[in-house]
Each structure stands twice: as structure tokens, then as C-alpha cells.
Enzyme design. Structure first.
Site, PDB file in Angstrom:
ATOM      1  N   MET A   5       0.831  -1.206   0.000  1.00 54.61           N
ATOM      2  CA  MET A   5       0.000   0.000   0.000  1.00 54.61           C
ATOM      3  C   MET A   5       0.867   1.258   0.000  1.00 54.61           C
ATOM      4  SD  MET A   5      -3.140  -0.682  -0.347  1.00 54.61           S
ATOM      5  CE  MET A   5      -3.861   0.910  -0.006  1.00 54.61           C
ATOM      6  N   ASP A  24      10.486   3.972   5.916  1.00 53.27           N
ATOM      7  CA  ASP A  24      10.257   2.720   6.621  1.00 53.27           C
ATOM      8  C   ASP A  24      11.463   2.451   7.507  1.00 53.27           C
ATOM      9  OD1 ASP A  24       9.220   0.127   7.397  1.00 53.27           O
ATOM     10  OD2 ASP A  24       8.042   0.197   5.559  1.00 53.27           O
ATOM     11  N   GLU A  83      -1.541  -3.097  10.430  1.00 52.35           N
ATOM     12  CA  GLU A  83      -2.878  -2.809  10.985  1.00 52.35           C
ATOM     13  C   GLU A  83      -2.941  -3.212  12.459  1.00 52.35           C
ATOM     14  OE1 GLU A  83      -6.773  -1.535   9.160  1.00 52.35           O
ATOM     15  OE2 GLU A  83      -4.714  -0.921   9.249  1.00 52.35           O
ATOM     16  N   LYS A  88       0.231   1.959  15.437  1.00 47.35           N
ATOM     17  CA  LYS A  88      -0.170   3.189  14.743  1.00 47.35           C
ATOM     18  C   LYS A  88      -0.121   4.391  15.694  1.00 47.35           C
ATOM     19  CE  LYS A  88      -3.017   1.049  11.120  1.00 47.35           C
ATOM     20  NZ  LYS A  88      -2.372   1.500   9.894  1.00 47.35           N
ATOM     21  N   SER A 110      -7.677   0.350   7.172  1.00 48.00           N
ATOM     22  CA  SER A 110      -8.883  -0.122   6.478  1.00 48.00           C
ATOM     23  C   SER A 110     -10.002  -0.482   7.446  1.00 48.00           C
ATOM     24  CB  SER A 110      -8.544  -1.341   5.623  1.00 48.00           C
ATOM     25  OG  SER A 110      -8.064  -2.384   6.442  1.00 48.00           O
ATOM     26  N   HIS A 131      -8.345   6.377   3.384  1.00 44.95           N
ATOM     27  CA  HIS A 131      -8.302   4.943   3.081  1.00 44.95           C
ATOM     28  C   HIS A 131      -8.327   4.695   1.574  1.00 44.95           C
ATOM     29  CE1 HIS A 131     -10.551   0.859   2.988  1.00 44.95           C
ATOM     30  NE2 HIS A 131      -9.246   0.678   2.966  1.00 44.95           N
ATOM     31  N   ASN A 134      -6.758  -1.274  -2.695  1.00 37.14           N
ATOM     32  CA  ASN A 134      -5.674  -1.970  -3.391  1.00 37.14           C
ATOM     33  C   ASN A 134      -6.210  -2.667  -4.654  1.00 37.14           C
ATOM     34  OD1 ASN A 134      -2.975  -2.828  -3.564  1.00 37.14           O
ATOM     35  ND2 ASN A 134      -3.424  -4.745  -2.580  1.00 37.14           N
ATOM     36  N   GLU A 143     -11.645   6.757   0.628  1.00 40.94           N
ATOM     37  CA  GLU A 143     -12.532   7.162   1.716  1.00 40.94           C
ATOM     38  C   GLU A 143     -11.796   8.169   2.602  1.00 40.94           C
ATOM     39  OE1 GLU A 143     -15.453   3.563   3.030  1.00 40.94           O
ATOM     40  OE2 GLU A 143     -13.336   3.197   3.378  1.00 40.94           O
ATOM     41  N   ASN A 181     -15.803  -1.311   3.543  1.00 42.46           N
ATOM     42  CA  ASN A 181     -15.503  -2.605   4.165  1.00 42.46           C
ATOM     43  C   ASN A 181     -16.611  -3.069   5.091  1.00 42.46           C
ATOM     44  OD1 ASN A 181     -13.150  -2.944   2.778  1.00 42.46           O
ATOM     45  ND2 ASN A 181     -11.814  -2.228   4.416  1.00 42.46           N
ATOM     46  N   TYR A 332     -17.354   2.164  -7.045  1.00 41.86           N
ATOM     47  CA  TYR A 332     -15.931   2.452  -7.235  1.00 41.86           C
ATOM     48  C   TYR A 332     -15.018   1.660  -6.299  1.00 41.86           C
ATOM     49  CZ  TYR A 332     -16.715   6.335 -10.476  1.00 41.86           C
ATOM     50  OH  TYR A 332     -17.050   7.096 -11.580  1.00 41.86           O
TER      51      TYR A 332
END
Length: 390
Positions: A5, A24, A83, A88, A110, A131, A134, A143, A181, A332
Site C-alpha cells: 500500500m 520505513d 494494521e 499506529k 482499512s 483509506h 488496493n 474514503e 468494508n 468504485y
């Protein structure tokens, strides 16, 4: 975060001229992100949509880094790490000290709570969810997830930015799974329950294809990753209760090491280029040996009614307040057949009273938890109104 991502998002920046920093923890992770971005550009190069000079220029515009050097000058940060809420929060607490006061901070999560994540920041007003879907280079939707402490001007700036990078934005409020989702999860969950009942993988995917979906639910689960499906299933269950009770099958697949397209085996087998090479016979060992058949229309109702029902809950919970953003997001974000007008336009055209009757039938015959009609759907059906009347 420079994974699949992160690399896709870096490609999006580079393709629209802002020069992104991609950070990273180590060089190996950065290489993965660069490989993802390069692959997206290489595809355009092969199709002659991009010259070799442009390819090289755009790739050079991505600056990989293991430090926060240069972060004081950035306008927008998009976090795309693992995730995990604790990780985070730690990332944002650190990032906030490395950027200017005007920099917007966003998460590509997500499914995790944006409201909860905001608690890690001293200034949550400049934070929101952003958001992407992929693969970033093919999926047009993004989003933008607001939360109670978000500054409306920040949401407007993110909306404008999404348009500037040629994405279709939809603004939603925070809640389990946000909008796409949250509505997609019951569809995939019910697909797994149908498999557990004895419906074949082939029949299930064909029913969805015949309905107009771009791929069947089993192929889609492979695409997403069965480990991700299992994880999101647990998050949805925690947030929504018994109507989102997760199936057992995803956990069995994950235990066996069949994760989907990412490691070349899930419901189907894949070659190194990600193309389907056949069905995975090992998948059948997790499914009933005695198969059952079902009328295709009933099979489609079993799959799509939980989506419509959950969309009604989204409207009740004010994730969005109108039907149109739901339909935009589903077309979409999931490929819901555009010729049906979108999920709720389709529901309105079928007749909410008719769909309510089928939901009530499934509630008594299949599962009271998963098929009990949402109060809003009952209310609209009884008043002979439509979702698009709201």
C-alpha cells in the site's frame, strides 16, 4: 510504511508530480515499496502510456528514507504501517513531533478506529483517515474518514487533494470498517457460510459473476488475503456484534498457510505474475465433502441482502446520511455492477417490501442474527418509501 500500500501511495504522488518521501524502518522494506511503485509505472511504460524518460523521472522523484529527514517540509503524511492500533498510535505520536504545525496527518487504516487513533495526537483536529483501495493504481475510490475532533477545513483540504491526484473521494464518519468494508464484510462472511453449508466454490463465484460483479467472493477473498479477511472479521464482530459473527473457514485457511494471491494459494492457485492457474484442491479439505445446490437467484439474495441490510445500518449510524454516497462507494470501491445503479438504487428498484420479506424468511430459516432486517429498512418498506427518498 513502504509495503504494497505504501508503495502504491508513493506511486500516486510521483505520478501526479508531488515528490514523495517514503519512510520505513529498513532498506528491505523500502525496496518493497519501490518495487511496487516501479511495477505500476512499468505497466504504463509497457502500454506506451509513459515514456522511458518520464518513467525514470517519476521514479527518481520518490525519496526512500529510514529517517525523518525532510519531514519538516511536508504538507501531508499518509501512514500505511501494519494494521495494529498500538503501533499506529506510537507512529503518530512520533510523527507529530517531526512535522510542521500545518501538516495534515492521515491513516490509511482499512478497519481500525480513527477516533481512537486520534487520541495519540496533541492536535487531533488535523488528523483524519485516508483509506485507499488496493491496487492504488487501479482503484479510483478513496474514503476520507472524519471523526468528532476533526477540523472541517482539514476534511475539505483532503477532499481537494484527492481530486487533484485524480481519485474519487467520499467523506464518511468513523465506525467499524468505515463504509465500503463495513458493507463488503457481510457479503464475504455470508459467502464463507454458504461454502460451509456445502455450496461449491465454482457455483458461488459464478452466481456473483452472473449478478454482474467483476469477480466472485472466493476470488475476491484471495485478492484481499484470507489472513486480512480473518482479521477484519474479528474487528467487525467486536464492533457490530452477533450479526457480524465471523465464519470459521478463514481461520482454517490461514492455519494451513493458504493466504490467497499473496502467497499463490487460496481458493485458487496463482503463478508468479498473479494469474489464476487452477483451483486449489487443498481448499476442498476445509469444506463439506457433500455438496449442495441452490437456485442461483436465492444464492444471490443470500450474498447481497446482507450488504443492503448493513447499508441501512450505515445510514442509521450516520456513517453517511444519503443513499448516493453509498452507491458511489460500492461501485468504485467494490465493483458493484454500475448498470444496476449501485447497491441502494438496486434495492429501491427491486422493491424494499419484497426484499424485507426475503430477509424475514432467511432470518427464520438461515440465521436470526445475520438476517434480522435493519429497523430503517423495515420502516421504509412499511411506509412504501425508498432509500433515495431519505
Amino acid at each position: 510504511g513502504a509495503g504494497v500500500m505504501g508503495g502504491g501511495i508513493a506511486w500516486l504522488f510521483a505520478n501526479n508530480d508531488p515528490a514523495p518521501l517514503m519512510k520505513d524502518l529498513n532498506q528491505a522494506a523500502l525496496e518493497l515499496g519501490l518495487k511496487q511503485a516501479s511495477g505500476n509505472f512499468a505497466s504504463a511504460l509497457k502500454k506506451r502510456k509513459l515514456s522511458e524518460d518520464d518513467f525514470n523521472r517519476k521514479m527518481r522523484s520518490i525519496t526512500p528514507s529510514t529517517s525523518f529527514d525532510g519531514f519538516k517540509g511536508v504538507d501531508l503524511v499518509i501512514e500505511a504501517v501494519v494494521e495494529n492500533m498500538d503501533i499506529k498510535k506510537k507512529v503518530f505520536a512520533e510523527v507529530e513531533t517531526k512535522v510542521s504545525d500545518n501538516c495534515l496527518l492521515t491513516s490509511n487504516s482499512s478497519s481500525l478506529s480513527i477516533t481512537e487513533m486520534a487520541k495519540a495526537l496533541k492536535n487531533p483536529a488535523r488528523f483524519a483517515g485516508l483509506h485507499f483501495f488496493n491496487p492504488v493504481n487501479k482503484m479510483p475510490l478513496v474514503e476520507i474518514i472524519s471523526h468528532p475532533g476533526a477540523d472541517p477545513e482539514v476534511i475539505q483540504r483532503l477532499y481537494k487533494w484527492a481530486l487533484d491526484v485524480k481519485k474519487t473521494p467520499v467523506v464518511v464518519n468513523d465506525g467499524p470498517g468505515f463504509l465500503v468494508n463495513r458493507i463488503l464484510a457481510p457479503y464475504l462472511n455470508e459467502a464463507a457460510y454458504l461454502l460451509e453449508e456445502g455450496i461449491s466454490i465454482a457455483d458461488l463465484d459464478q452466481a456473483a459473476l452472473n449478478f454482474g460483479m467483476p469477480m466472485g467472493p472466493c476470488r475476491l477473498m484471495d485478492e484481499i488475503g484470507l489472513d486480512v479477511c480473518e482479521k477484519v472479521g474479528k474487528i467487525m464482530y467486536q464492533g457490530l456484534g452477533e450479526r457480524a459473527h465471523p465464519n470459521k473457514m478463514a481461520a482454517e485457511f490461514v492455519k494451513s498457510g493458504a493466504l490467497g494471491k499473496k502467497n499463490n494459494k487460496g481458493f485458487y492457485l496463482y503463478d508468479e505474475k498473479g494469474k489464476v492457474t487452477g483451483k486449489n484442491d487443498q481448499a476442498e479439505t476445509f469444506l463439506p465433502s457433500t455438496k449442495k445446490t441452490m437456485d442461483e437467484t436465492q444464492l444471490q439474495m443470500r450474498l447481497f441482502l446482507p450488504m443492503i441490510n448493513e447499508a441501512a445500518y450505515c445510514l442509521m449510524d450516520k456513517i453517511v446520511v444519503k443513499a448516493a454516497p453509498v452507491d458511489l462507494a460500492m461501485v468504485y470501491g467494490t465493483g458493484f455492477p454500475p448498470f444496476k445503479g449501485g447497491l441502494l438504487r438496486y434495492a429501491d428498484s427491486e422493491g424494499l417490501d419484497r426484499l424485507l420479506a426475503v430477509l424475514q424468511q432467511f432470518s427464520s430459516e438461515v440465521s436470526g442474527d445475520r438476517y434480522t432486517p435493519a429497523p430503517l429498512l423495515q420502516e421504509l418498506a412499511q411506509a412504501k418509501r425508498h432509500f433515495y427518498d431519505l
